[in-house]
Write a protein that holds these residues in place. Structure first.
Motif, PDB file in Angstrom:
ATOM      1  N   ALA A 416       6.154   0.210  -7.304  1.00 10.19           N
ATOM      2  CA  ALA A 416       5.480  -1.043  -6.984  1.00 10.19           C
ATOM      3  C   ALA A 416       4.068  -0.767  -6.419  1.00 10.19           C
ATOM      4  O   ALA A 416       3.066  -1.406  -6.640  1.00 10.19           O
ATOM      5  CB  ALA A 416       6.258  -1.756  -5.915  1.00 10.19           C
ATOM      6  N   GLN A 417       4.051   0.466  -5.612  1.00  9.30           N
ATOM      7  CA  GLN A 417       2.770   0.821  -4.880  1.00  9.30           C
ATOM      8  C   GLN A 417       1.851   1.494  -5.838  1.00  9.30           C
ATOM      9  O   GLN A 417       0.526   1.168  -5.851  1.00  9.30           O
ATOM     10  CB  GLN A 417       3.001   1.828  -3.725  1.00  9.30           C
ATOM     11  CG  GLN A 417       1.901   2.433  -3.209  1.00  9.30           C
ATOM     12  CD  GLN A 417       2.232   3.499  -2.027  1.00  9.30           C
ATOM     13  OE1 GLN A 417       3.583   3.608  -1.580  1.00  9.30           O
ATOM     14  NE2 GLN A 417       1.373   4.445  -1.666  1.00  9.30           N
ATOM     15  N   GLU A 418       2.296   2.444  -6.770  1.00 12.10           N
ATOM     16  CA  GLU A 418       1.662   3.173  -7.732  1.00 12.10           C
ATOM     17  C   GLU A 418       0.892   2.280  -9.003  1.00 12.10           C
ATOM     18  O   GLU A 418       0.013   2.428  -9.376  1.00 12.10           O
ATOM     19  CB  GLU A 418       2.117   4.183  -8.392  1.00 12.10           C
ATOM     20  CG  GLU A 418       2.481   5.403  -7.302  1.00 12.10           C
ATOM     21  CD  GLU A 418       1.007   5.937  -6.649  1.00 12.10           C
ATOM     22  OE1 GLU A 418       0.160   5.963  -7.287  1.00 12.10           O
ATOM     23  OE2 GLU A 418       1.073   6.333  -5.407  1.00 12.10           O
ATOM     24  N   THR A 419       1.477   1.048  -9.262  1.00 10.09           N
ATOM     25  CA  THR A 419       1.448   0.326 -10.151  1.00 10.09           C
ATOM     26  C   THR A 419       0.431  -0.885  -9.983  1.00 10.09           C
ATOM     27  O   THR A 419      -0.217  -1.610 -10.894  1.00 10.09           O
ATOM     28  CB  THR A 419       2.354  -0.324 -11.260  1.00 10.09           C
ATOM     29  OG1 THR A 419       3.162  -0.861 -10.189  1.00 10.09           O
ATOM     30  CG2 THR A 419       3.403   0.847 -11.527  1.00 10.09           C
ATOM     31  N   LYS A 420       0.226  -1.193  -8.589  1.00  6.56           N
ATOM     32  CA  LYS A 420      -0.575  -2.228  -8.084  1.00  6.56           C
ATOM     33  C   LYS A 420      -1.901  -2.312  -8.609  1.00  6.56           C
ATOM     34  O   LYS A 420      -2.502  -3.221  -8.960  1.00  6.56           O
ATOM     35  CB  LYS A 420      -0.620  -2.290  -6.625  1.00  6.56           C
ATOM     36  CG  LYS A 420      -1.056  -3.386  -5.928  1.00  6.56           C
ATOM     37  CD  LYS A 420      -0.887  -3.342  -4.357  1.00  6.56           C
ATOM     38  CE  LYS A 420      -1.312  -4.641  -3.849  1.00  6.56           C
ATOM     39  NZ  LYS A 420      -2.681  -5.224  -4.203  1.00  6.56           N
ATOM     40  N   LYS A 421      -2.577  -1.276  -8.637  1.00  4.48           N
ATOM     41  CA  LYS A 421      -4.092  -0.912  -9.133  1.00  4.48           C
ATOM     42  C   LYS A 421      -4.100  -1.638 -10.588  1.00  4.48           C
ATOM     43  O   LYS A 421      -4.985  -2.498 -10.917  1.00  4.48           O
ATOM     44  CB  LYS A 421      -4.528   0.470  -8.804  1.00  4.48           C
ATOM     45  CG  LYS A 421      -6.062   0.474  -9.138  1.00  4.48           C
ATOM     46  CD  LYS A 421      -6.422   1.938  -9.074  1.00  4.48           C
ATOM     47  CE  LYS A 421      -7.977   1.698  -9.616  1.00  4.48           C
ATOM     48  NZ  LYS A 421      -8.415   1.432 -10.767  1.00  4.48           N
ATOM     49  N   PHE A 438     -10.148   3.910 -19.810  1.00  5.56           N
ATOM     50  CA  PHE A 438      -9.775   3.716 -18.589  1.00  5.56           C
ATOM     51  C   PHE A 438      -8.243   3.140 -18.178  1.00  5.56           C
ATOM     52  O   PHE A 438      -7.904   3.630 -17.317  1.00  5.56           O
ATOM     53  CB  PHE A 438     -10.819   2.865 -17.778  1.00  5.56           C
ATOM     54  CG  PHE A 438     -12.200   3.338 -17.671  1.00  5.56           C
ATOM     55  CD1 PHE A 438     -12.578   4.759 -17.298  1.00  5.56           C
ATOM     56  CD2 PHE A 438     -13.382   2.708 -18.167  1.00  5.56           C
ATOM     57  CE1 PHE A 438     -13.685   5.315 -17.000  1.00  5.56           C
ATOM     58  CE2 PHE A 438     -14.529   3.427 -18.187  1.00  5.56           C
ATOM     59  CZ  PHE A 438     -14.642   4.762 -17.585  1.00  5.56           C
ATOM     60  N   PHE A 439      -8.102   2.123 -18.752  1.00  6.45           N
ATOM     61  CA  PHE A 439      -6.499   1.749 -18.606  1.00  6.45           C
ATOM     62  C   PHE A 439      -5.438   2.680 -18.868  1.00  6.45           C
ATOM     63  O   PHE A 439      -4.726   3.029 -18.169  1.00  6.45           O
ATOM     64  CB  PHE A 439      -6.232   0.526 -19.618  1.00  6.45           C
ATOM     65  CG  PHE A 439      -4.966   0.114 -19.879  1.00  6.45           C
ATOM     66  CD1 PHE A 439      -4.265  -0.609 -18.568  1.00  6.45           C
ATOM     67  CD2 PHE A 439      -4.043   0.589 -20.702  1.00  6.45           C
ATOM     68  CE1 PHE A 439      -3.001  -1.032 -18.595  1.00  6.45           C
ATOM     69  CE2 PHE A 439      -2.914   0.080 -20.803  1.00  6.45           C
ATOM     70  CZ  PHE A 439      -2.191  -0.597 -19.464  1.00  6.45           C
ATOM     71  N   SER A 440      -5.684   3.455 -20.024  1.00  5.81           N
ATOM     72  CA  SER A 440      -4.980   4.663 -20.280  1.00  5.81           C
ATOM     73  C   SER A 440      -4.867   5.653 -19.313  1.00  5.81           C
ATOM     74  O   SER A 440      -3.982   6.282 -18.741  1.00  5.81           O
ATOM     75  CB  SER A 440      -5.404   5.302 -21.620  1.00  5.81           C
ATOM     76  OG  SER A 440      -4.554   6.378 -22.071  1.00  5.81           O
ATOM     77  N   GLY A 445      -2.194   8.172 -14.789  1.00 11.32           N
ATOM     78  CA  GLY A 445      -2.209   8.704 -13.305  1.00 11.32           C
ATOM     79  C   GLY A 445      -1.073   8.114 -12.604  1.00 11.32           C
ATOM     80  O   GLY A 445      -0.615   8.679 -11.633  1.00 11.32           O
ATOM     81  N   PHE A 446      -0.840   6.567 -12.797  1.00 12.35           N
ATOM     82  CA  PHE A 446       0.249   6.214 -12.076  1.00 12.35           C
ATOM     83  C   PHE A 446       1.833   7.013 -12.607  1.00 12.35           C
ATOM     84  O   PHE A 446       2.313   7.537 -11.517  1.00 12.35           O
ATOM     85  CB  PHE A 446       0.625   4.607 -12.665  1.00 12.35           C
ATOM     86  CG  PHE A 446       1.823   4.264 -12.686  1.00 12.35           C
ATOM     87  CD1 PHE A 446       2.697   4.307 -11.659  1.00 12.35           C
ATOM     88  CD2 PHE A 446       2.290   3.952 -14.105  1.00 12.35           C
ATOM     89  CE1 PHE A 446       4.151   3.699 -11.662  1.00 12.35           C
ATOM     90  CE2 PHE A 446       3.835   3.409 -14.080  1.00 12.35           C
ATOM     91  CZ  PHE A 446       4.509   3.416 -13.021  1.00 12.35           C
ATOM     92  N   VAL A 447       1.731   7.339 -13.818  1.00 12.20           N
ATOM     93  CA  VAL A 447       3.017   8.028 -14.182  1.00 12.20           C
ATOM     94  C   VAL A 447       3.220   9.496 -13.422  1.00 12.20           C
ATOM     95  O   VAL A 447       4.081   9.959 -12.649  1.00 12.20           O
ATOM     96  CB  VAL A 447       3.025   8.230 -15.562  1.00 12.20           C
ATOM     97  CG1 VAL A 447       4.230   9.122 -16.022  1.00 12.20           C
ATOM     98  CG2 VAL A 447       3.077   7.091 -16.378  1.00 12.20           C
TER      99      VAL A 447
END
Length: 599
Positions: A416-421, A438-440, A445-447
């Motif tokens: 939840a914290q890492e996917t917020k951005k 940039f989305f990729s 980065g989230f993973v």
């Protein structure tokens, strides 16, 4: 552990006239339960009002806190009583307890009642002391008539014929000591040769020249004494004081009694201490808990109108020991489980969880084996051991699931914290067709951040479940946002579709690889966990067999066959330990590999 309660007589066996039942008193039950170490029992029997309680008080130097003594004509002692303070053999550390029994031939009791008390006394004692007045004659011999009923009142095995049972009882009977009270005659044979007390007793029991003077019942009693009691001794005691002091003899201290009485009494005490053996059944020393279980069994059988059976009592003891071992091991296991996993609810690494569980399991088996396994391997031992294994397996499954749930909850917070951005940027339509990379980059980065922070065996599957539920909607929102922006700019619809379709295919391909990787590693981990559990149980089985073999060697003496078997078991144990170490390493490596399966 020796008892710390006040030194006093406690009633062990009580008889209730209304119900005509025997029972162990609660006080005695609690007393026996807390006794550790080897224990022996000196039980005194005899006709009522012959001074049994007085004799015990002087042997124990009990004073005013001793067994009840009074001048009444009825029996002072009801049931069976025991003095709570033992005499300790300084050489062997054996705790020797002295018991007083209800006198026989009381006008208040029947012969059948006396026979039951007599049988219990025999079954309880390491040394059986018979107390009578005067010399050994037909009167005193007749007082031992209950010995002729032993084969009827005690069984060694189930469904024994009386003749077979009679030949076996002698291997289970205690040492026999005959106390001759108020003895004043010289001990001589028919040729006027001086005899020792033991020779005098043996002469009275075996002298064939006396047989013609004996009736058939007397001959039968003598034969029973010789047959059932292989170790016999005799002590004559003179009257402790002169006639003028007899009325108050119970209030006199030991040093106020006749010196000759004191001297013989001390010899008797020394004999009892040095010759009393630990109470045993089937060559196994019994502790207080086992003694209580044995007595429970005998009394239960007597109350049902049956005959106490030594083999059945032993089986009852073994079962009780297994129950006690199981309950204590279960208690220790649950306490350790609470300390490690309930009071401290922090998540643990898989290796740490396995290590803690393995340690608790090992301590639990040791506790169970210490109580239940030192006697002999038996059906009760295997049944309760399996019951213990089932309990631990269920608890350990719950622990692993609980640990996974804690990890999963924390991992979900990380997601939840890492996917917020990424989610916020998609919601705010910050991504365009031209900067789709940039989305990729943000998604990767989230993973990677999740992979560094997350933990637990289900960390990859938690991520996969999240992506499976949310990623499709996220891509749809991203696609919609980009289409709208491109349509405003007049971009080519075909190019947009091709780019987005390729992005989605790339992500789907990564998810399938991730899912396949997780499934394979989960399967491997479960197989290794099963292997580890089997190795733990096999190692414990081999250790039990080795201990059993070592014990057999101690009892029977070393043999070439036993030594070979012992060496084989030791080799098997070493191999099992090596296999277990290799398996732990594989588990550790697999867990490390699984931690990085998200990247």
């Amino acid at each position: 552990m020796k008892s710390t309660q006040k030194e006093k007589p406690i009633q062990v066996v009580k008889y209730t006239k209304e119900t005509q039942k025997f029972e162990i008193t609660q006080e005695a039950r609690e007393f026996f339960q807390q006794l550790d170490g080897d224990i022996g029992f000196v039980v005194v029997c005899g006709k009522y009002r012959t001074g049994k309680s007085f004799l015990l008080n002087k042997l124990l130097d009990a004073g005013g806190e001793g067994f009840r003594v009074d001048a009444a004509t009825d029996s002072c002692t009801q049931g069976i009583w025991m003095y709570s303070k033992p005499i300790i053999n300084p050489k062997t550390n054996l705790q020797i307890y002295f018991l007083d029994t209800e006198g026989s031939e009381s006008i208040e009791r029947t012969t059948n009642h006396d026979a039951k008390i007599f049988a219990l006394a025999i079954l309880m004692s390491s040394i059986f002391v018979f107390n009578s007045r005067g010399c050994i004659d037909e009167t005193s011999i007749s007082q031992l008539q209950l010995t002729t009923t032993l084969a009827k009142n005690i069984q060694v095995q189930d469904q024994n014929k009386e003749s077979v049972n009679e030949s076996q009882i002698k291997y289970f009977t205690p040492k026999f000591v005959w106390i001759l009270r108020d003895y004043v005659l010289e001990m001589r044979d028919q040729h006027q040769r001086e005899l020792t007390p033991k020779e005098y007793m043996e002469n009275c029991l075996t002298d064939e020249s006396q047989y013609i003077k004996q009736n058939e019942q007397s001959k039968k009693i003598r034969k029973s004494l010789l047959n059932f009691f292989k170790e016999r001794h005799c002590f004559p005691l003179i009257t402790p004081v002169d006639d003028t002091q007899l009325k108050n003899v119970d209030q006199l201290a030991l040093n106020q009694l006749r010196p000759e009485f004191q001297k013989t009494l001390m010899k008797l005490k020394e004999y009892l201490i040095s010759n009393c053996s630990p109470k045993q059944i089937h060559s196994e020393n019994v502790n207080g808990r086992m003694f209580c279980a044995m007595l429970d069994n005998y009394i239960s059988v007597i109350n049902r109108g049956g005959v106490p059976n030594i083999d059945t009592a032993w089986d009852s003891i073994l079962k009780n020991e297994c129950v006690q071992g199981y309950e204590q091991a279960k208690k220790n296991y649950q306490n350790n489980y609470t300390n490690f996993f309930i009071q401290n609810k922090n998540s643990r690494k898989l290796e740490e969880t396995f290590q803690v569980l393995s340690q608790i399991r090992s301590e639990c088996f040791d506790t169970f084996h210490l109580i239940a396994g030192v006697r002999e391997m038996n059906k009760h031992y295997e049944d309760y051991k399996q019951k213990l294994i089932d309990l631990m397996n269920k608890t350990e499954t719950d622990v692993l699931n609980q640990n996974d749930e804690i990890h999963q909850s924390k991992n979900q917070e990380i997601i939840a914290q890492e996917t917020k951005k990424v989610q916020d940027d998609v919601e705010k339509e910050n991504y365009t067709f031209d900067d789709l990379h940039f989305f990729s980059s943000d998604f990767v980065g989230f993973v990677l951040n999740y992979d560094k922070q997350a933990s637990g065996v289900r960390k990859a599957s938690t991520l996969y479940d999240y992506l499976k539920l949310t990623h499709s909607n996220l891509l749809k929102k991203l696609e919609k946002s980009i289409r709208q922006k491109q349509n405003k700019k007049g971009g080519t619809q075909t190019n947009i579709n091709q780019e987005l379709a390729q992005e989605i295919r790339d992500y789907d391909s990564q998810y399938k690889l991730l899912e396949q990787n997780i499934t394979q590693q989960d399967t491997q981990l479960k197989k290794l966990e099963v292997e580890k559990q089997k190795l733990d149980e096999e190692k414990k089985r081999l250790k039990d067999e080795l201990e059993k073999l070592q014990k057999a060697n101690q009892q029977q003496g070393p043999s070439q066959i036993n030594n070979a078997e012992k060496q084989k078991l030791e080799d098997d144990l070493k191999k099992q330990e090596k296999d277990k170490q290799e398996l732990n390493l594989r588990l550790k490596n697999l867990t490390k590999k699984k931690k990085g399966c998200c990247g």
